[in-house]
Design a protein around this motif. Structure first.
Motif, mmCIF file in Angstrom:
data_model
loop_
_atom_site.group_PDB
_atom_site.id
_atom_site.type_symbol
_atom_site.label_atom_id
_atom_site.label_comp_id
_atom_site.label_asym_id
_atom_site.label_seq_id
_atom_site.Cartn_x
_atom_site.Cartn_y
_atom_site.Cartn_z
ATOM 1 N N THR A 175 0.828 -1.197 0.000
ATOM 2 C CA THR A 175 0.000 0.000 0.000
ATOM 3 C C THR A 175 0.868 1.254 0.000
ATOM 4 O OG1 THR A 175 -0.139 -0.165 2.417
ATOM 5 C CG2 THR A 175 -1.982 -1.058 1.136
ATOM 6 N N HIS A 176 0.379 2.278 -0.657
ATOM 7 C CA HIS A 176 1.062 3.576 -0.706
ATOM 8 C C HIS A 176 0.625 4.407 0.492
ATOM 9 C CE1 HIS A 176 1.544 7.829 -1.942
ATOM 10 N NE2 HIS A 176 2.612 7.381 -2.543
ATOM 11 N N LEU A 177 1.588 5.014 1.177
ATOM 12 C CA LEU A 177 1.300 5.816 2.362
ATOM 13 C C LEU A 177 1.725 7.264 2.140
ATOM 14 C CD1 LEU A 177 2.539 3.294 5.075
ATOM 15 C CD2 LEU A 177 0.168 3.829 4.510
ATOM 16 N N GLU A 178 0.915 8.180 2.607
ATOM 17 C CA GLU A 178 1.209 9.607 2.482
ATOM 18 C C GLU A 178 1.934 10.106 3.732
ATOM 19 O OE1 GLU A 178 0.691 11.362 -0.146
ATOM 20 O OE2 GLU A 178 -0.603 10.009 -1.301
ATOM 21 N N GLY A 179 2.557 11.280 3.603
ATOM 22 C CA GLY A 179 3.211 11.913 4.736
ATOM 23 C C GLY A 179 4.566 12.460 4.363
ATOM 24 N N HIS B 116 11.016 18.090 17.218
ATOM 25 C CA HIS B 116 11.276 17.154 18.316
ATOM 26 C C HIS B 116 10.006 16.392 18.689
ATOM 27 C CE1 HIS B 116 13.440 15.522 21.734
ATOM 28 N NE2 HIS B 116 12.466 15.900 22.543
ATOM 29 N N ALA B 117 8.869 17.083 18.644
ATOM 30 C CA ALA B 117 7.595 16.425 18.954
ATOM 31 C C ALA B 117 7.301 15.321 17.937
ATOM 32 C CB ALA B 117 6.464 17.449 18.976
ATOM 33 N N ASP B 118 7.628 15.561 16.668
ATOM 34 C CA ASP B 118 7.464 14.520 15.650
ATOM 35 C C ASP B 118 8.292 13.290 15.999
ATOM 36 O OD1 ASP B 118 5.760 16.055 14.103
ATOM 37 O OD2 ASP B 118 7.316 16.722 12.711
ATOM 38 N N ALA C 97 15.289 9.683 8.210
ATOM 39 C CA ALA C 97 13.995 10.365 8.113
ATOM 40 C C ALA C 97 13.194 9.918 6.897
ATOM 41 C CB ALA C 97 14.207 11.879 8.068
ATOM 42 N N GLY C 98 13.868 9.379 5.877
ATOM 43 C CA GLY C 98 13.159 8.895 4.710
ATOM 44 C C GLY C 98 12.373 7.629 4.963
ATOM 45 N N ASN C 99 12.603 6.989 6.119
ATOM 46 C CA ASN C 99 11.898 5.758 6.452
ATOM 47 C C ASN C 99 10.714 5.988 7.381
ATOM 48 O OD1 ASN C 99 13.696 4.295 4.921
ATOM 49 N ND2 ASN C 99 14.971 3.691 6.643
ATOM 50 N N VAL C 100 10.405 7.255 7.635
ATOM 51 C CA VAL C 100 9.286 7.608 8.505
ATOM 52 C C VAL C 100 8.443 8.659 7.800
ATOM 53 C CG1 VAL C 100 8.592 8.445 10.774
ATOM 54 C CG2 VAL C 100 10.761 7.214 10.523
ATOM 55 N N LEU C 101 7.133 8.434 7.765
ATOM 56 C CA LEU C 101 6.201 9.384 7.170
ATOM 57 C C LEU C 101 5.235 9.860 8.250
ATOM 58 C CD1 LEU C 101 5.357 7.534 3.827
ATOM 59 C CD2 LEU C 101 6.944 9.440 4.147
ATOM 60 N N VAL C 102 5.211 11.171 8.482
ATOM 61 C CA VAL C 102 4.407 11.742 9.553
ATOM 62 C C VAL C 102 3.291 12.596 8.957
ATOM 63 C CG1 VAL C 102 4.446 13.308 11.531
ATOM 64 C CG2 VAL C 102 6.357 11.751 11.141
#
Length: 244
Positions: A86-90, A96-98, A172-177
């Protein structure tokens, strides 16, 4: 078969755009049946991919936001090294909160996978205190002094409880917020190890005490040096590991 395997997801299945930054895999956005997805083509064994796809389904059912493998037309979750998810957005964490939210997601991953079996062919940091190879790690390729430094760092983690670790959440490229969720993507380095290896995050967002952070940071640097040995990044990471 290569990318020809994408036809197993439908006659209209096509690649759209290649994602930058892939090293071990060829990753593209794909479309089939009117839906956008992500295709990843690599050389992992069927046993390895079965472990990863089972893990992702488990985490999805438990409520974590992860890329979920999409079955091919015949029900297979991977075909000749190709996985479609599945494709995920973010976007990447910015504050720091992120990163604190990322730490919370990682801790939930660790809680959900206590006692999980090791990924086929992989070794944990504790295993490498005695073993010389495991997946992309070949300690025989490293100078003896470098191996001693890495093993000394990993020994400080010995005896701790293990679980599945993402393996590269500090990228950071492995996390989508987004405003309401954190998605952990790119599970190619996930395996069973000590959870602290996942928690060396920017600004110590996981809130580790000084001693725990130091142990985890040294072990993490040693792990990345061993996995990537042979390039400049590995040499830089090894330089962060204190001499024995």
């Amino acid at each position: 078969m290569g990318w020809e395997a994408l036809g197993q997801w439908g006659e209209d299945a096509v690649r759209i755009e290649r994602f930058a930054g892939g090293v071990a895999n060829d990753v593209w956005s794909v479309r089939f049946g009117g839906r956008l997805a992500v295709g990843r083509l690599g050389t992992r064994s069927d046993a390895d991919l079965a472990w990863e796809t089972a893990l992702l389904h488990h985490l999805d059912r438990a409520g974590l936001t992860v890329p979920v493998p999409i079955p091919a037309s015949d029900g297979r979750l991977f075909v000749d090294g190709l996985v479609v998810m599945t494709h995920l957005e973010g976007g990447p964490p910015q504050t720091h909160a992120d990163w604190q939210r990322v730490a919370a997601a990682l801790r939930e991953l660790h809680r959900l996978t206590r006692g999980w079996p090791q990924r086929p062919g992989w070794r944990s940091s504790a295993d490498l205190l005695h073993a010389g190879t495991g997946t992309r790690v070949d300690l025989a390729a490293m100078p003896a002094e470098a191996v001693a430094r890495c093993r000394a760092a990993w020994a400080r983690l010995a005896g701790r409880r293990t679980c599945v670790v993402h393996g590269d959440p500090n990228n950071a490229g492995n996390v989508l917020v987004t405003a309401d969720r954190v998605a952990l993507i790119d599970w190619d380095e996930s395996h069973v190890d000590v959870p602290e290896l996942d928690l060396v995050l920017p600004g110590n967002a996981a809130g580790l005490d000084d001693g725990t952070y130091d142990i985890a940071a040294q072990a993490s640097a040693a792990w990345e040096a061993a996995v990537c040995w042979g390039d400049e990044f590995a040499v830089r990471r090894l330089a962060e590991v204190r001499a024995v």
